[in-house]
Design a protein around this motif. Structure first.
Motif, PDB file in Angstrom:
ATOM      1  N   THR A  43      -5.999  20.580 -16.829  1.00 56.87           N
ATOM      2  CA  THR A  43      -5.936  19.284 -17.513  1.00 56.87           C
ATOM      3  C   THR A  43      -6.194  18.198 -16.483  1.00 56.87           C
ATOM      4  O   THR A  43      -5.607  18.199 -15.400  1.00 56.87           O
ATOM      5  N   LEU A  44      -7.069  17.261 -16.813  1.00 55.88           N
ATOM      6  CA  LEU A  44      -7.470  16.200 -15.893  1.00 55.88           C
ATOM      7  C   LEU A  44      -6.760  14.902 -16.254  1.00 55.88           C
ATOM      8  O   LEU A  44      -6.664  14.541 -17.427  1.00 55.88           O
ATOM      9  N   TYR A  45      -6.295  14.211 -15.226  1.00 54.24           N
ATOM     10  CA  TYR A  45      -5.597  12.940 -15.416  1.00 54.24           C
ATOM     11  C   TYR A  45      -6.161  11.899 -14.468  1.00 54.24           C
ATOM     12  O   TYR A  45      -6.547  12.208 -13.344  1.00 54.24           O
ATOM     13  N   SER A  46      -6.202  10.677 -14.932  1.00 48.77           N
ATOM     14  CA  SER A  46      -6.516   9.526 -14.090  1.00 48.77           C
ATOM     15  C   SER A  46      -5.190   8.827 -13.804  1.00 48.77           C
ATOM     16  O   SER A  46      -4.420   8.543 -14.721  1.00 48.77           O
ATOM     17  N   ILE A  47      -4.930   8.552 -12.541  1.00 50.55           N
ATOM     18  CA  ILE A  47      -3.661   7.945 -12.132  1.00 50.55           C
ATOM     19  C   ILE A  47      -3.971   6.631 -11.414  1.00 50.55           C
ATOM     20  O   ILE A  47      -4.723   6.618 -10.446  1.00 50.55           O
ATOM     21  N   ASP A  48      -3.397   5.535 -11.909  1.00 43.56           N
ATOM     22  CA  ASP A  48      -3.549   4.218 -11.288  1.00 43.56           C
ATOM     23  C   ASP A  48      -2.165   3.753 -10.859  1.00 43.56           C
ATOM     24  O   ASP A  48      -1.300   3.523 -11.694  1.00 43.56           O
ATOM     25  N   SER A  49      -1.967   3.603  -9.565  1.00 41.68           N
ATOM     26  CA  SER A  49      -0.664   3.215  -9.034  1.00 41.68           C
ATOM     27  C   SER A  49      -0.738   1.817  -8.444  1.00 41.68           C
ATOM     28  O   SER A  49      -1.650   1.500  -7.678  1.00 41.68           O
TER      29      SER A  49
ATOM     30  N   ILE B 238      -4.002   1.769  -6.094  1.00 42.92           N
ATOM     31  CA  ILE B 238      -4.727   2.976  -5.709  1.00 42.92           C
ATOM     32  C   ILE B 238      -5.019   3.752  -6.985  1.00 42.92           C
ATOM     33  O   ILE B 238      -4.136   3.963  -7.808  1.00 42.92           O
ATOM     34  N   ASP B 239      -6.262   4.173  -7.153  1.00 38.79           N
ATOM     35  CA  ASP B 239      -6.668   4.990  -8.294  1.00 38.79           C
ATOM     36  C   ASP B 239      -6.974   6.390  -7.789  1.00 38.79           C
ATOM     37  O   ASP B 239      -7.571   6.554  -6.713  1.00 38.79           O
ATOM     38  N   SER B 240      -6.562   7.396  -8.553  1.00 36.43           N
ATOM     39  CA  SER B 240      -6.862   8.766  -8.155  1.00 36.43           C
ATOM     40  C   SER B 240      -7.065   9.633  -9.394  1.00 36.43           C
ATOM     41  O   SER B 240      -6.764   9.221 -10.513  1.00 36.43           O
ATOM     42  N   LEU B 241      -7.575  10.808  -9.164  1.00 34.64           N
ATOM     43  CA  LEU B 241      -7.734  11.803 -10.214  1.00 34.64           C
ATOM     44  C   LEU B 241      -6.836  12.982  -9.869  1.00 34.64           C
ATOM     45  O   LEU B 241      -6.693  13.337  -8.696  1.00 34.64           O
TER      46      LEU B 241
ATOM     47  N   PHE C  50       0.831  -1.208   0.000  1.00 36.74           N
ATOM     48  CA  PHE C  50       0.000   0.000   0.000  1.00 36.74           C
ATOM     49  C   PHE C  50       0.865   1.258   0.000  1.00 36.74           C
ATOM     50  O   PHE C  50       0.602   2.201  -0.751  1.00 36.74           O
ATOM     51  N   TYR C  51       1.899   1.292   0.844  1.00 35.71           N
ATOM     52  CA  TYR C  51       2.767   2.471   0.912  1.00 35.71           C
ATOM     53  C   TYR C  51       3.490   2.695  -0.408  1.00 35.71           C
ATOM     54  O   TYR C  51       3.693   3.828  -0.828  1.00 35.71           O
ATOM     55  N   ARG C  52       3.869   1.620  -1.087  1.00 36.29           N
ATOM     56  CA  ARG C  52       4.520   1.768  -2.392  1.00 36.29           C
ATOM     57  C   ARG C  52       3.529   2.326  -3.421  1.00 36.29           C
ATOM     58  O   ARG C  52       3.876   3.191  -4.218  1.00 36.29           O
ATOM     59  N   ALA C  53       2.312   1.830  -3.412  1.00 32.66           N
ATOM     60  CA  ALA C  53       1.290   2.356  -4.331  1.00 32.66           C
ATOM     61  C   ALA C  53       0.994   3.822  -4.013  1.00 32.66           C
ATOM     62  O   ALA C  53       0.841   4.647  -4.913  1.00 32.66           O
ATOM     63  N   ASP C  54       0.939   4.146  -2.744  1.00 39.01           N
ATOM     64  CA  ASP C  54       0.682   5.517  -2.325  1.00 39.01           C
ATOM     65  C   ASP C  54       1.815   6.445  -2.772  1.00 39.01           C
ATOM     66  O   ASP C  54       1.568   7.578  -3.173  1.00 39.01           O
ATOM     67  N   SER C  55       3.036   5.960  -2.735  1.00 35.26           N
ATOM     68  CA  SER C  55       4.157   6.791  -3.185  1.00 35.26           C
ATOM     69  C   SER C  55       4.052   7.052  -4.687  1.00 35.26           C
ATOM     70  O   SER C  55       4.469   8.100  -5.173  1.00 35.26           O
ATOM     71  N   GLY C  56       3.481   6.102  -5.437  1.00 32.51           N
ATOM     72  CA  GLY C  56       3.251   6.325  -6.860  1.00 32.51           C
ATOM     73  C   GLY C  56       2.230   7.421  -7.103  1.00 32.51           C
ATOM     74  O   GLY C  56       2.398   8.264  -8.003  1.00 32.51           O
ATOM     75  N   ILE C  57       1.174   7.444  -6.287  1.00 34.02           N
ATOM     76  CA  ILE C  57       0.158   8.499  -6.389  1.00 34.02           C
ATOM     77  C   ILE C  57       0.777   9.852  -6.052  1.00 34.02           C
ATOM     78  O   ILE C  57       0.433  10.876  -6.632  1.00 34.02           O
ATOM     79  N   TYR C  58       1.697   9.867  -5.125  1.00 39.13           N
ATOM     80  CA  TYR C  58       2.366  11.111  -4.731  1.00 39.13           C
ATOM     81  C   TYR C  58       3.365  11.557  -5.801  1.00 39.13           C
ATOM     82  O   TYR C  58       3.512  12.747  -6.060  1.00 39.13           O
TER      83      TYR C  58
END
Length: 191
Positions: free
Chosen positions: A160-166, A178-181, A53-61
């Motif tokens: 500009t809008l982006y969808s981010i999937d980490s 983790i998916d984010s916008l 989870f922390y690795r995925a969260d770092s990707g979102i960051y």
């Protein structure tokens, strides 16, 4: 007063009592051992899940920062420790292709093409897929251009809008997604 026959009948009582106590203590020990093993497995699984989870969260960051560098610096950007990947082929892609996809210049079937970044964290890799999903006018900006409304000659600003999937992985089979916008606002403080 002293009955010798009663004493002879009690001769095996201590042995039986000790054996029963030994069996009870053995069962308690086995149950305690099983509980400890179960707790150990549970805490290990929890640690692996949190690590992923922390690795995925770092990707979102990290992804919005990489996007901002790509947009602000342009195709000649230098991103040490970040690998740019074409999700369609899984092969590395050039920084100019990454930039063109982030800006929406490269499309696949009329839709902005996806791009990915990957980076290593200790022994595991975090992979982030970035999709440009569109634009939207910024609040408080003028819809008119060169009309005098909102100032003569001022163009309207768009976000500009982006969808981010980490996706983060951890040792063993730990995986978290983790998916984010993300909304890129083209002015200081837009992150």
């Amino acid at each position: 007063m002293f009955n010798k026959e009663a004493k002879d009948q009690e001769e095996g009582f201590i042995l039986v009592t000790c054996l029963v106590m030994l069996v009870i203590l053995s069962l308690v020990g086995i149950m305690a051992n099983n509980t400890a093993i179960s707790e150990l497995k549970s805490s290990t699984n929890d640690r692996i899940a949190k690590s992923a989870f922390y690795r995925a969260d770092s990707g979102i960051y990290t992804a919005p920062k990489v996007e901002r560098v790509a947009i602000d610096v342009g195709p000649a950007m230098n991103l040490p420790n970040i690998q740019l990947i074409d999700p369609a082929s899984g092969m590395p892609e050039s920084s100019s292709d990454f930039y063109d996809k982030i800006k929406g210049y490269i499309t696949a079937g009329g839709v902005a093409a996806n791009t990915s970044i990957a980076f290593q964290q200790s022994t595991e890799t975090t992979t982030v897929t970035i999709r440009r999903t569109g634009t939207e006018p910024l609040p408080g900006e003028s819809y008119e251009f060169l009309s005098g409304y909102g100032g003569a000659g001022q163009a309207m600003a768009f976000a500009t809008l982006y969808s981010i999937d980490s996706t983060g992985t951890a040792q063993g089979s730990g995986v978290a997604r983790i998916d984010s916008l993300y909304k890129y606002i083209p002015r200081p403080g837009g992150l």
